[in-house]
Design a protein around this motif. Structure first.
Motif, PDB file in Angstrom:
ATOM      1  N   PRO A   1       0.806  -1.224   0.000  1.00 48.01           N
ATOM      2  CA  PRO A   1       0.000   0.000   0.000  1.00 48.01           C
ATOM      3  C   PRO A   1       0.841   1.277   0.000  1.00 48.01           C
ATOM      4  N   SER A   2       2.016   1.227   0.637  1.00 51.87           N
ATOM      5  CA  SER A   2       2.854   2.425   0.715  1.00 51.87           C
ATOM      6  C   SER A   2       3.537   2.748  -0.611  1.00 51.87           C
ATOM      7  N   ILE A   3       3.852   1.723  -1.393  1.00 51.04           N
ATOM      8  CA  ILE A   3       4.566   1.956  -2.654  1.00 51.04           C
ATOM      9  C   ILE A   3       3.637   1.796  -3.858  1.00 51.04           C
ATOM     10  N   ARG A   4       2.328   1.804  -3.624  1.00 52.00           N
ATOM     11  CA  ARG A   4       1.375   1.580  -4.714  1.00 52.00           C
ATOM     12  C   ARG A   4       1.517   2.594  -5.847  1.00 52.00           C
ATOM     13  N   PRO A   5       1.741   3.897  -5.566  1.00 48.16           N
ATOM     14  CA  PRO A   5       1.921   4.827  -6.700  1.00 48.16           C
ATOM     15  C   PRO A   5       3.081   4.444  -7.602  1.00 48.16           C
ATOM     16  N   GLY A   6       4.189   3.990  -7.023  1.00 50.51           N
ATOM     17  CA  GLY A   6       5.324   3.556  -7.836  1.00 50.51           C
ATOM     18  C   GLY A   6       4.999   2.329  -8.656  1.00 50.51           C
ATOM     19  N   ILE A   7       4.242   1.395  -8.074  1.00 50.07           N
ATOM     20  CA  ILE A   7       3.849   0.194  -8.807  1.00 50.07           C
ATOM     21  C   ILE A   7       2.934   0.545  -9.967  1.00 50.07           C
ATOM     22  N   LEU A   8       1.958   1.418  -9.715  1.00 53.75           N
ATOM     23  CA  LEU A   8       1.032   1.819 -10.781  1.00 53.75           C
ATOM     24  C   LEU A   8       1.754   2.568 -11.896  1.00 53.75           C
ATOM     25  N   ALA A   9       2.668   3.447 -11.519  1.00 55.53           N
ATOM     26  CA  ALA A   9       3.429   4.178 -12.539  1.00 55.53           C
ATOM     27  C   ALA A   9       4.272   3.219 -13.372  1.00 55.53           C
ATOM     28  N   GLY A  10       4.896   2.245 -12.716  1.00 54.81           N
ATOM     29  CA  GLY A  10       5.679   1.249 -13.448  1.00 54.81           C
ATOM     30  C   GLY A  10       4.822   0.428 -14.387  1.00 54.81           C
ATOM     31  N   ALA A  11       3.625   0.063 -13.937  1.00 52.04           N
ATOM     32  CA  ALA A  11       2.713  -0.706 -14.793  1.00 52.04           C
ATOM     33  C   ALA A  11       2.317   0.098 -16.024  1.00 52.04           C
ATOM     34  N   VAL A  12       2.068   1.395 -15.840  1.00 50.32           N
ATOM     35  CA  VAL A  12       1.690   2.246 -16.980  1.00 50.32           C
ATOM     36  C   VAL A  12       2.839   2.358 -17.971  1.00 50.32           C
ATOM     37  N   PHE A  13       4.044   2.587 -17.470  1.00 51.73           N
ATOM     38  CA  PHE A  13       5.199   2.690 -18.361  1.00 51.73           C
ATOM     39  C   PHE A  13       5.465   1.372 -19.076  1.00 51.73           C
ATOM     40  N   ALA A  14       5.267   0.249 -18.383  1.00 55.23           N
ATOM     41  CA  ALA A  14       5.450  -1.058 -19.018  1.00 55.23           C
ATOM     42  C   ALA A  14       4.432  -1.263 -20.127  1.00 55.23           C
ATOM     43  N   PHE A  15       3.181  -0.854 -19.870  1.00 58.24           N
ATOM     44  CA  PHE A  15       2.143  -0.966 -20.904  1.00 58.24           C
ATOM     45  C   PHE A  15       2.501  -0.122 -22.119  1.00 58.24           C
ATOM     46  N   ILE A  16       2.940   1.115 -21.896  1.00 55.83           N
ATOM     47  CA  ILE A  16       3.271   2.010 -23.004  1.00 55.83           C
ATOM     48  C   ILE A  16       4.443   1.458 -23.811  1.00 55.83           C
ATOM     49  N   LEU A  17       5.463   0.931 -23.115  1.00 53.34           N
ATOM     50  CA  LEU A  17       6.624   0.398 -23.829  1.00 53.34           C
ATOM     51  C   LEU A  17       6.214  -0.762 -24.724  1.00 53.34           C
TER      52      LEU A  17
END
Length: 270
Positions: free
Chosen positions: A185-201
């Motif tokens: 829960p504390s690092i969820r923003p980083g996980i979501l941002a990483g998921a978005v960048f992975a999707f875009i790549l």
């Protein structure tokens, strides 16, 4: 001194915006080209038409490519997010010189030229029987995207207070429970941002796709590549606009989610 600092800050921001416009504006030429009424690539003069968007969303080939790109990008984003998050947490817990060497090794896909990665994937995928398959594409794209997740999650972990984990363990929580109830829960923003960048790549990737996809897998970027090479159908420009819109939507979603999480975190602290 303050005046000079503010002036330097203004020049810096102006320079950053100029560089951004220099990088983005050439891609936006696809929008007017996609509205041309002609059957060849051109900028509309007297009138505009949506015929190429109609062709894009009515053609079975283009619809199939869009669907394949979405499936591969979502699969690669999920796999890359899981791998990148677990690697980031593991390296964060170890925190030694050896772990930094492993981190540098895991970031190599961002440094190696795509053509080199594509040739390496081709050689290995032929032996594993993963050539021209959805599984092979998802794994390849996940390997390329995992470093992006590693970076964003590591940045989120840098602001995580280790005392929270210690308190959870002292209260008797097992490691899986601590991960699920405290760390994630504390690092969820980083996980979501990483998921978005992975999707875009994965959504925009073309070099590796050209090497490991042959006849069965036709992603949208590959369909556009073949369209430009074999003919000058403006439907390619319409597909480019769809690529840009999906990419910008994913980035906007990432920003909105991160902003939504920030007030929630501040509320919990207060």
């Amino acid at each position: 001194m303050n005046g000079r600092s503010s002036m330097g800050w203004c020049f810096g921001r102006a320079g950053a915006w100029l560089v951004l416009l220099f990088l983005v504006l050439p891609a936006l030429i696809a929008l007017p080209v996609s509205l041309t009424p002609e059957r060849y690539l051109s900028v509309p003069k007297d009138s505009m038409s949506l015929r190429h968007y109609a062709n894009l969303f009515s053609s079975d080939e283009w619809i199939s490519s869009i669907f394949q790109s979405l499936v591969i990008a979502c699969g690669a984003a999920i796999l890359a997010t899981v791998l990148g998050t677990l690697c980031a947490i593991g390296l964060w817990r170890i925190s030694t010189r050896f772990s930094e060497a492993i981190r540098a090794l895991l970031l190599l896909p961002l440094i190696i030229p795509p053509i080199i990665s594509a040739m390496a994937f081709y050689r290995v995928w032929v032996k594993l029987g993963l050539l021209d398959s959805y599984l092979g594409m998802i794994i390849a794209h996940a390997i390329l995207a995992a470093p992006m997740v590693l970076i964003t999650v590591s940045a989120a972990l840098a602001n995580f207070d280790p005392k929270l984990e210690q308190a959870s363990r002292n209260l008797g929580a097992a490691l899986p429970t601590t991960l699920r109830r405290v760390i994630f829960p504390s690092i969820r923003p980083g996980i979501l941002a990483g998921a978005v960048f992975a999707f875009i790549l994965s959504w925009d990737e073309i070099v590796v796709t050209l090497f490991i996809a042959k006849f069965r897998v036709f992603t949208l970027p590959r369909r556009m590549w073949d369209g430009i090479r074999e003919n000058t159908d403006p439907t390619v420009a319409a597909a480019a606009v769809v690529l840009i819109v999906v990419t910008l939507t994913a980035l906007l979603l990432s920003v909105l989610l991160s902003r939504g999480r920030a007030p929630a975190a501040e509320t919990k602290e207060t």
